[in-house]
Structure formats: C-alpha cells, structure tokens
Motif scaffolding. Structure first.
Motif, mmCIF file in Angstrom:
data_model
loop_
_atom_site.group_PDB
_atom_site.id
_atom_site.type_symbol
_atom_site.label_atom_id
_atom_site.label_comp_id
_atom_site.label_asym_id
_atom_site.label_seq_id
_atom_site.Cartn_x
_atom_site.Cartn_y
_atom_site.Cartn_z
ATOM 1 N N GLY A 153 0.795 -1.222 0.000
ATOM 2 C CA GLY A 153 0.000 0.000 0.000
ATOM 3 C C GLY A 153 0.829 1.274 0.000
ATOM 4 N N GLN A 154 1.861 1.317 0.831
ATOM 5 C CA GLN A 154 2.684 2.520 0.922
ATOM 6 C C GLN A 154 3.428 2.787 -0.387
ATOM 7 N N THR A 155 3.985 1.737 -0.975
ATOM 8 C CA THR A 155 4.706 1.906 -2.244
ATOM 9 C C THR A 155 3.761 2.343 -3.353
ATOM 10 N N VAL A 156 2.581 1.756 -3.406
ATOM 11 C CA VAL A 156 1.605 2.119 -4.436
ATOM 12 C C VAL A 156 1.185 3.580 -4.287
ATOM 13 N N ALA A 157 0.919 4.016 -3.040
ATOM 14 C CA ALA A 157 0.508 5.405 -2.818
ATOM 15 C C ALA A 157 1.608 6.379 -3.223
ATOM 16 N N THR A 158 2.850 6.041 -2.876
ATOM 17 C CA THR A 158 3.971 6.917 -3.236
ATOM 18 C C THR A 158 4.131 7.012 -4.747
ATOM 19 N N GLN A 159 4.084 5.862 -5.415
ATOM 20 C CA GLN A 159 4.231 5.862 -6.870
ATOM 21 C C GLN A 159 3.064 6.560 -7.561
#
Length: 271
Positions: free
Chosen positions: A189-195
């Motif tokens: 989730g965190q990586t997807v939100a950042t990207q």
C-alpha cells in the motif's frame, strides 16, 4: 477500533483534505465559471481591475474565468494516466516478483524505453497522428511510464514474494491471481501510494507539455498550459495571465504529491 488505528485513520483523512479541496475548486470552477470564449472586452492584456480581477489575456478574455475552467481537463487526464500506469505496474511488478524468470525481458524493455525521452516519443507520434488527441496522449504516457514503474514495483514486491506465507500459499497450489491480488498487492500500500503521487506529477508534466506544444488542440484555449503559451508575449503587460495558470499547475502537482507521500508514511509522519 483501537486508538492507534483511529489516530492513523484520522491523520490520513486529514492529509487527503488538501487534494480534495483542490479538486473541488477545479470542479466548481468548471461548473460555475462564465463562458468567456469570443466575449473579449476589446483590451488585450488589461491590468487587474474590479471588472477583471486577474486582468485579460491575449484574446482580451477574462483570465480568472478561463483559469477556473482550465484545470479540469489537465487534472482528469493526468489522474487517468497516473492510475492506469500505477495499476498496471503494480500488477506486473507483483507478477515479476512471483515469477523471477520474467524479470530480464522487463528490464530490457524498461532500459529501452528510458533511452527515448517521453516528450520526443509524444512529438514523433502526435505530430504524425494529430487526430489521435487526448486518448493517443494517454496511451503514449502509459506505454512510456509503465516499464520503469514496473521495475520499481517489482523491487518492492520481491521481499513480500519471498516471505514465508506467500511461499506457503504458492506451494499449496494457490493460483497466480490470488497470490498477486490476495497476498502481494495488499502489502504494498505505501509503495503504491507513493508511486501514484509521483506518476501524477509526471503525468501533469506530460499533459502540460503536450498542451503547450499544441499537440492536443482538443483541450481548448482555457487549458492552463495553453494559457501560459498564448499569454507569454504579454508577460510584462499583465503578468497574472501567465503566472496564475503556471502557479495553478504547480499547486496541483505539489499538493497531490505531498498528500500521497504523507499518506503512505506510518501514522502520516511529517518526515
């Protein structure tokens, strides 16, 4: 819900408020701003006044009204590009992490795409295919942005794919779609939100550049990038005609990116 989870939810909702406010302003402006096309005052680049709060532009039309109308297309097209690129890259990244033999063709494709600047690719295609319009731009942005983002996503998904519970699920015969959507992606989730935030900023850059170069004339003259292009010659006469749309593009990009980065950190940590 325990206090920590409640605090996390509230902080993430609070971080979403600025981007929600920006989109509400864009939507409301598009709905309520008067249509000023072909209704010029007769005085191009007039200074701000009580009648025209931000003055007039090269067409002698009200800058504030066009500014209110011009953000919707840019925001919507950039959001579509960012969502599609991030979604495809997330699924492909999880697939590569679960099936490492697919990594080398993806790495080769990403390296090949990085050799071609996105603006050059857009120029080559849209100049030779002017009728493609906005949808051709979206397709080009997705093709150009997905390989690199997939490499980032695969790097983030690899430790998850190597974890014990995913390997147990794989060994027990669970199908690949379940491993991707049920095991790997929920833990990214965190990586997807950042990207998503980063891809949105890049999409704003791509759409603004294409509109500035008049490669997608269907967006109209009220588009913020077109306003900058058309009014650049009168910067010294009425700076607001150029500064206002340029600032609007910057605010949209910064607010979305900061919100995505903040919401992806634990408890909305300011760092």
């Amino acid at each position: 819900m325990d206090p920590t989870a409640r605090r996390m939810t509230w902080r993430r909702v609070r971080l979403l408020l600025p981007v929600a406010a920006v989109f509400v302003v864009i939507a409301v402006g598009w709905l309520v701003a008067p249509d000023v096309h072909g209704q010029g005052s007769g005085i191009p680049f007039a200074q701000p006044s009580a009648q025209h709060w931000l003055g007039t532009d090269s067409r002698s039309e009200d800058v504030l009204a066009k500014l209110a109308q011009g953000g919707w297309v840019l925001a919507l097209v950039a959001a579509l590009i960012a969502v599609v690129v991030t979604g495809l890259a997330s699924m492909l990244g999880a697939l590569v992490a679960l099936r490492p033999r697919l990594a080398w063709p993806l790495a080769w494709l990403a390296d090949a795409m990085l050799l071609v600047p996105p603006v050059l690719l857009i120029l080559l295609v849209l100049v030779s295919w002017p009728s493609g319009g906005v949808w051709a731009l979206v397709a080009l942005a997705v093709v150009g942005g997905t390989p690199y983002t997939t490499r980032v996503m695969s790097a983030a998904a690899s430790p998850i794919a190597a974890s014990g519970y995913v390997q147990v699920a794989d060994a027990s015969g669970e199908r690949l779609p379940y491993l991707i959507f049920g095991q790997v992606l929920p833990n990214m989730g965190q990586t997807v939100a950042t990207q998503l935030g980063l891809r949105y900023v890049e999409a704003i850059y791509v759409v603004s550049t294409a509109a500035f170069l008049q490669l997608i004339p269907s967006v109209g003259s009220a588009n913020w990038a077109m306003m900058v292009r058309e009014n650049a010659a009168g910067l010294l006469l009425n700076p607001a005609a150029v500064v206002a749309p340029a600032a609007a593009i910057a605010v949209l990009a910064v607010v979305v990116n900061v919100t995505a980065l903040g919401s992806s950190s634990p408890l909305g940590d300011r760092s």
